[in-house]
Motif scaffolding. Sequence first.
Motif, mmCIF file in Angstrom:
data_model
loop_
_atom_site.group_PDB
_atom_site.id
_atom_site.type_symbol
_atom_site.label_atom_id
_atom_site.label_comp_id
_atom_site.label_asym_id
_atom_site.label_seq_id
_atom_site.Cartn_x
_atom_site.Cartn_y
_atom_site.Cartn_z
ATOM 1 N N PHE A 43 0.816 -1.207 0.000
ATOM 2 C CA PHE A 43 0.000 0.000 0.000
ATOM 3 C C PHE A 43 0.855 1.265 0.000
ATOM 4 O O PHE A 43 0.437 2.301 -0.540
ATOM 5 C CB PHE A 43 -0.951 0.005 1.197
ATOM 6 N N ASN A 44 2.039 1.213 0.593
ATOM 7 C CA ASN A 44 2.922 2.375 0.551
ATOM 8 C C ASN A 44 3.280 2.749 -0.877
ATOM 9 O O ASN A 44 3.377 3.928 -1.224
ATOM 10 C CB ASN A 44 4.193 2.100 1.358
ATOM 11 N N TYR A 46 1.376 1.999 -3.469
ATOM 12 C CA TYR A 46 0.119 2.461 -4.086
ATOM 13 C C TYR A 46 -0.106 3.946 -3.808
ATOM 14 O O TYR A 46 -0.501 4.704 -4.705
ATOM 15 C CB TYR A 46 -1.052 1.638 -3.546
ATOM 16 N N LYS A 47 0.172 4.380 -2.576
ATOM 17 C CA LYS A 47 -0.015 5.792 -2.227
ATOM 18 C C LYS A 47 0.916 6.692 -3.048
ATOM 19 O O LYS A 47 0.552 7.822 -3.349
ATOM 20 C CB LYS A 47 0.242 5.998 -0.733
ATOM 21 N N ARG A 48 2.088 6.185 -3.385
ATOM 22 C CA ARG A 48 3.030 6.982 -4.178
ATOM 23 C C ARG A 48 2.802 6.818 -5.682
ATOM 24 O O ARG A 48 3.454 7.489 -6.478
ATOM 25 C CB ARG A 48 4.471 6.571 -3.839
ATOM 26 N N TRP A 84 -2.854 -5.310 -5.085
ATOM 27 C CA TRP A 84 -2.956 -3.922 -5.536
ATOM 28 C C TRP A 84 -4.421 -3.531 -5.531
ATOM 29 O O TRP A 84 -5.268 -4.250 -6.053
ATOM 30 C CB TRP A 84 -2.361 -3.766 -6.936
ATOM 31 N N LEU A 144 -10.258 1.090 2.910
ATOM 32 C CA LEU A 144 -10.441 2.144 1.918
ATOM 33 C C LEU A 144 -11.680 1.925 1.071
ATOM 34 O O LEU A 144 -12.344 2.874 0.659
ATOM 35 C CB LEU A 144 -9.208 2.238 1.019
ATOM 36 N N ARG A 154 -12.270 10.073 8.984
ATOM 37 C CA ARG A 154 -12.686 8.989 8.110
ATOM 38 C C ARG A 154 -13.940 8.321 8.666
ATOM 39 O O ARG A 154 -13.985 7.938 9.832
ATOM 40 C CB ARG A 154 -11.554 7.957 7.984
#
Length: 259
Positions: A43-44, A46-48, A84, A144, A154
């Motif tokens: 996920f790190n 994915y955020k980038r 992903w 998410l 959230r």
Amino acid sequence: MPVRFYAQGAPSWWKYQLVSLANQRLPSRKLYFYDFLVDNGMFNFYKRGERPLLDRWLEHLKRFVLEIDIRYKPENITIILPDWLHDPAFTLKAATHFLSRMLCKDYECLLVVHSSPSFGGYSRAALEAASIPWATGLAAPLKLNCSRTAKNRRVIKLHCQQAIVEQVCSIASRHGLSCHGLGVALKPDHIKRLVGLGLTSFDSSSWTRPNSSIIEKMLGGRWSAKNSREKDLFMKVVLQRLSREVELEGVERTWSKRI
């Protein structure tokens, strides 16, 4: 049936530890004690907006898992194979990679069930994931996929989490697989409903942020999970609240030693 609650950054006395390749933070060293759930750390990326080379990332994951195994000699290690968000095709490709097959010979492996408009809904994705012979369980992505931001906080849509769990866990049960909830809203009655739908384990980071009114009522004053003493109290409060609705693995032993 008892359900397992995996918590990242939990006090070292809690057996079910969630650890991540992204930060590689590990609890105090205790031999022959822990049950680890290892997050793949994708996920790190994915955020980038960056996709790592799958071979390289699986090699990092393998080394991290071996380090945990050698260092702690835990009772169990379960690996969340690389995934992903909204890309079930990539997730299935990662699951069938030869390094994934090698890892799953020695450890339990979860496949995250993602859906996409082109691939289809969660039921179809779960059927595809369940066809991987070395998978020991399916994981429902609930954080998410079932949240929105409102007034700088959230908001979790509980009905959304319930709908995904219902689809994924029904397929898992049909194929004799475990069913894990990723990022479950930490509400006891909600978790009770999810367990009724077939959830066998779950994780949540919300144990560090229990409802302030509940904390003040049970402990008095203002508290934070930033130091070890208060972290212990937060975890105990959360476990006590959950135990009123669901049967948690490992709680009786914890109570006898710590409460």
